[in-house]
Write a protein that holds these residues in place. Sequence first.
Motif, short mmCIF file in Angstrom:
data_model
loop_
_atom_site.label_atom_id
_atom_site.label_comp_id
_atom_site.label_asym_id
_atom_site.label_seq_id
_atom_site.Cartn_x
_atom_site.Cartn_y
_atom_site.Cartn_z
N PRO A 64 0.83 -1.21 0.00
CA PRO A 64 0.00 0.00 0.00
C PRO A 64 0.86 1.26 0.00
CG PRO A 64 0.17 -0.86 2.21
CD PRO A 64 0.86 -1.86 1.31
N GLN A 65 0.21 2.37 -0.28
CA GLN A 65 0.91 3.64 -0.21
C GLN A 65 1.40 3.83 1.22
OE1 GLN A 65 -1.47 6.94 -1.47
NE2 GLN A 65 0.22 8.39 -1.35
N GLY A 66 2.61 4.29 1.38
CA GLY A 66 3.18 4.49 2.71
C GLY A 66 3.86 3.25 3.27
N ALA A 67 3.93 2.19 2.48
CA ALA A 67 4.53 0.94 2.96
C ALA A 67 5.99 1.13 3.36
CB ALA A 67 4.40 -0.15 1.91
N HIS A 68 6.71 1.96 2.62
CA HIS A 68 8.13 2.15 2.93
C HIS A 68 8.31 2.80 4.30
CE1 HIS A 68 9.66 0.60 -0.78
NE2 HIS A 68 8.81 1.36 -1.47
N LEU A 69 7.53 3.83 4.58
CA LEU A 69 7.63 4.50 5.88
C LEU A 69 7.20 3.56 7.00
CD1 LEU A 69 8.19 6.92 7.66
CD2 LEU A 69 5.86 7.73 7.16
N ALA A 70 6.10 2.87 6.81
CA ALA A 70 5.63 1.93 7.82
C ALA A 70 6.68 0.85 8.06
CB ALA A 70 4.30 1.30 7.41
N GLY A 71 7.29 0.36 6.99
CA GLY A 71 8.34 -0.65 7.11
C GLY A 71 9.55 -0.12 7.85
N GLN A 72 9.95 1.09 7.54
CA GLN A 72 11.11 1.67 8.23
C GLN A 72 10.82 1.83 9.72
OE1 GLN A 72 11.75 5.15 5.82
NE2 GLN A 72 13.16 4.08 4.46
#
Length: 125
Positions: free
Chosen positions: A70-78
């Motif tokens: 989903p959108q924002g997956a990179h931030l949530a993952g970090q």
Amino acid sequence: MNGPLLAAGITAAGVALVHLVAGHADPVRPLLASGLAQVPKRTLHAVWHLVSVNLILAAATLVYLALAQPQGAHLAGQLLAVHFAAYAAVFLVITLTFDGTQRLLRLPQWLLLLPVAVLTWIGST
């Protein structure tokens, strides 16, 4: 699909399972059988369950992020990578207070948590 995040999610689910099984046998059972006063004993028992919930939800979130992207997956993952790295750091710092040559293995939880942090970071950058 994001392979590193999926691997992190599966690994995190394994960590949660180890926490539930091994954590209940040791240290939860000895804690509950101890002579510690009821309020601190029950508080520590609740904290153990909170960590259980946290690990399960984090694993589910990582699998979702890996599959749905989903959108924002990179931030949530970090954020989850930092979360698992912080858990690993806490265990590593505390295990370093033990004496002896095997001290890094006295509280080996950091060895389970660190790969989740690394895989999550790789999948999120």
